[in-house]
Design an enzyme around this catalytic site. Structure first.
Site, PDB file in Angstrom:
ATOM      1  N   ARG A   1       0.746  -1.201  -0.245  1.00 64.34           N
ATOM      2  CA  ARG A   1      -0.083  -0.027  -0.082  1.00 64.34           C
ATOM      3  C   ARG A   1       1.131   1.180  -0.058  1.00 64.34           C
ATOM      4  NH1 ARG A   1      -4.477   0.897   4.555  1.00 64.34           N
ATOM      5  NH2 ARG A   1      -2.661   1.066   5.865  1.00 64.34           N
TER       6      ARG A   1
ATOM      7  N   GLU B   1     -16.188   6.434   6.252  1.00 65.22           N
ATOM      8  CA  GLU B   1     -15.540   5.632   7.193  1.00 65.22           C
ATOM      9  C   GLU B   1     -15.339   6.925   8.314  1.00 65.22           C
ATOM     10  OE1 GLU B   1     -11.325   5.341   5.836  1.00 65.22           O
ATOM     11  OE2 GLU B   1     -11.561   7.438   5.118  1.00 65.22           O
TER      12      GLU B   1
ATOM     13  N   ARG C   1       9.442  19.360  -7.820  1.00 59.85           N
ATOM     14  CA  ARG C   1      10.551  19.309  -8.554  1.00 59.85           C
ATOM     15  C   ARG C   1      11.830  19.876  -7.720  1.00 59.85           C
ATOM     16  NH1 ARG C   1       8.690  21.620 -14.060  1.00 59.85           N
ATOM     17  NH2 ARG C   1       8.024  23.069 -12.640  1.00 59.85           N
TER      18      ARG C   1
ATOM     19  N   LYS D   1      -3.137   6.818   1.397  1.00 58.09           N
ATOM     20  CA  LYS D   1      -2.519   7.474   2.634  1.00 58.09           C
ATOM     21  C   LYS D   1      -1.573   8.337   2.682  1.00 58.09           C
ATOM     22  CE  LYS D   1      -2.202   4.783   6.921  1.00 58.09           C
ATOM     23  NZ  LYS D   1      -3.216   5.374   7.722  1.00 58.09           N
TER      24      LYS D   1
HETATM   25  N1  PXG Z   1      -9.409   4.980   7.338  1.00 59.68           N
HETATM   26  C1  PXG Z   1      -8.383   5.816   7.471  1.00 59.68           C
HETATM   27  C2  PXG Z   1      -8.881   7.302   6.893  1.00 59.68           C
HETATM   28  C3  PXG Z   1      -7.057   5.562   8.135  1.00 59.68           C
HETATM   29  O1  PXG Z   1      -6.268   6.598   8.119  1.00 59.68           O
HETATM   30  C4  PXG Z   1      -7.932   3.354   8.533  1.00 59.68           C
HETATM   31  C5  PXG Z   1      -9.045   3.762   7.656  1.00 59.68           C
HETATM   32  C6  PXG Z   1      -7.830   1.784   8.719  1.00 59.68           C
HETATM   33  O2  PXG Z   1      -6.653   1.320   8.042  1.00 59.68           O
HETATM   34  P1  PXG Z   1      -5.924  -0.006   8.462  1.00 59.68           P
HETATM   35  O3  PXG Z   1      -5.002  -0.181   7.230  1.00 59.68           O
HETATM   36  O4  PXG Z   1      -5.158   0.494   9.698  1.00 59.68           O
HETATM   37  O5  PXG Z   1      -6.588  -0.926   8.595  1.00 59.68           O
HETATM   38  C7  PXG Z   1      -6.871   4.149   8.580  1.00 59.68           C
HETATM   39  C8  PXG Z   1      -5.622   3.928   9.434  1.00 59.68           C
HETATM   40  C9  PXG Z   1      -3.838   4.177  13.781  1.00 59.68           C
HETATM   41  C10 PXG Z   1      -3.574   5.208  12.728  1.00 59.68           C
HETATM   42  O6  PXG Z   1      -2.962   4.516  14.880  1.00 59.68           O
HETATM   43  C11 PXG Z   1      -4.228   4.593  11.546  1.00 59.68           C
HETATM   44  C12 PXG Z   1      -4.547   5.522  10.646  1.00 59.68           C
HETATM   45  C13 PXG Z   1      -3.945   6.793  10.648  1.00 59.68           C
HETATM   46  C14 PXG Z   1      -3.376   7.292  12.027  1.00 59.68           C
HETATM   47  C15 PXG Z   1      -3.394   6.526  12.721  1.00 59.68           C
HETATM   48  O7  PXG Z   1      -4.098   3.189  13.772  1.00 59.68           O
HETATM   49  N2  PXG Z   1      -4.807   5.024   9.422  1.00 59.68           N
END
Ligand code: PXG
Length: 296
Positions: free
Chosen positions: A54, A187, A107, A154
């Site tokens: 990812r 979400e 750049r 992300k």
């Molecule tokens: N949606 C968003 C916007 C996220 O940032 C998830 C869903 C869950 O994705 P994963 O791959 O973790 O199942 C995220 C996860 C943390 C943390 O501490 C996670 C995220 C960002 C900041 C902190 O779990 N992203």
């Protein structure tokens, strides 16, 4: 300081208190970069390959050339965990556009900055919340649209989630839920969302602008393996209010029940049977070396 955790920056390890990047780094100046949040359980990094895939997909989307191969990046993660003697922990992998000038043109940034931070486990929610569920609100902050700074990537642009989180904080609930700009459920701020209705599990599609969460993907597979009907389709806010069960998934949150949304009690206000079953199986598998990469 002695005994401090070490942070990897561009191939070198620095004590936490000295781990710094330039104020000219475009990750800071513009949120120009990408990241991953990963977790290690009892010596196994859960779904490390999926997280690396990812990360490299995010880099591709923002046209950022990561200066390490995937294998080198994997080694950097495992080396950092090893140096810090962590078997259980949270891993934050960050790649920024790098140091540039005060203009936003990428750049001007010849070399991306690569950072690996590892910490003992962070606790996002208390044991009580994990067991009995959290409260949430649907925020007025709409998810960034798919034709703009979409959360399909992300990226380091998290103000959208942070604004929703601030709203949850001042309202006095645990988490916020974002809708897409059409009004469909997208979400949480750092979690994907699922609902259960008559034993059937539903989650919004990524086309709502949600992150394709690693925990989301794993939970969907697990649900199918356990024989549940598992579908991706648009969900309205009302469908959440009247659902039998609602839960969030995420690396830090794992699987966590939602017991109330905008003051509407979900189901009977207690974690439902489907959420509990998935949580039980999930907690077994996160510790299974077959589901991740062993820390050497
Ligand atoms: N949606 C968003 C916007 C996220 O940032 C998830 C869903 C869950 O994705 P994963 O791959 O973790 O199942 C995220 C996860 C943390 C943390 O501490 C996670 C995220 C960002 C900041 C902190 O779990 N992203």
């Amino acid at each position: 300081m002695k005994g401090e955790l070490l942070v990897y920056i561009d191939g070198n390890f620095h004590p936490k208190s000295e781990a710094k990047v330039s104020v000219y780094d475009h990750g800071l100046l513009y949120g120009d970069g990408i990241f991953e949040g990963i977790r290690a359980y009892e010596g196994t990094v859960f779904k490390l390959d999926e997280h690396l895939d990812r990360l490299y997909r995010s880099a591709h989307a923002i046209m950022l050339q990561i200066p390490l191969t995937k294998d080198e990046m994997k080694k950097a993660v495992l080396d950092t965990l090893k140096k810090n003697n962590l078997k259980n922990g949270y891993i934050r992998l960050v790649v920024t556009r790098g140091v540039g000038d005060l203009g936003l043109d990428p750049r001007k940034c010849p070399k991306p900055t690569v950072i690996v931070i590892t910490e003992p486990l962070i606790q996002l929610h208390s044991k009580d919340r994990k067991k009995n569920g959290i409260t949430a609100m649907i925020s007025w902050v709409k998810r960034d649209p798919v034709d703009a700074t979409t959360h399909e990537i992300k990226s380091l642009n998290y103000l959208n989630s942070i604004l929703a989180k601030i709203e949850a904080n001042i309202t006095g609930v645990d988490e916020a839920i974002c809708l897409d700009k059409r009004g469909f459920v997208c979400e949480g701020v750092a979690e994907n969302i699922f609902k259960v209705e008559n034993g059937r599990i539903v989650t919004p599609p990524i086309s709502t602008g949600a992150l394709p969460g690693i925990t989301r993907g794993f939970t969907m597979k697990l649900a199918k393996k356990l024989g549940y009907s598992m579908v991706e389709r648009n969900i309205t806010p009302n469908e959440l209010f009247i659902a039998d069960e609602v839960f969030f998934t995420g690396t830090a949150a794992e699987i966590i029940p939602v017991r109330e949304i905008n003051n509407r009690v979900i189901g009977n206000g207690k974690p439902g049977p489907v959420t509990q079953r998935l949580t039980k199986e999930f907690n077994k598998l996160t510790r299974d070396p077959k589901e991740g990469t062993l820390i050497p």
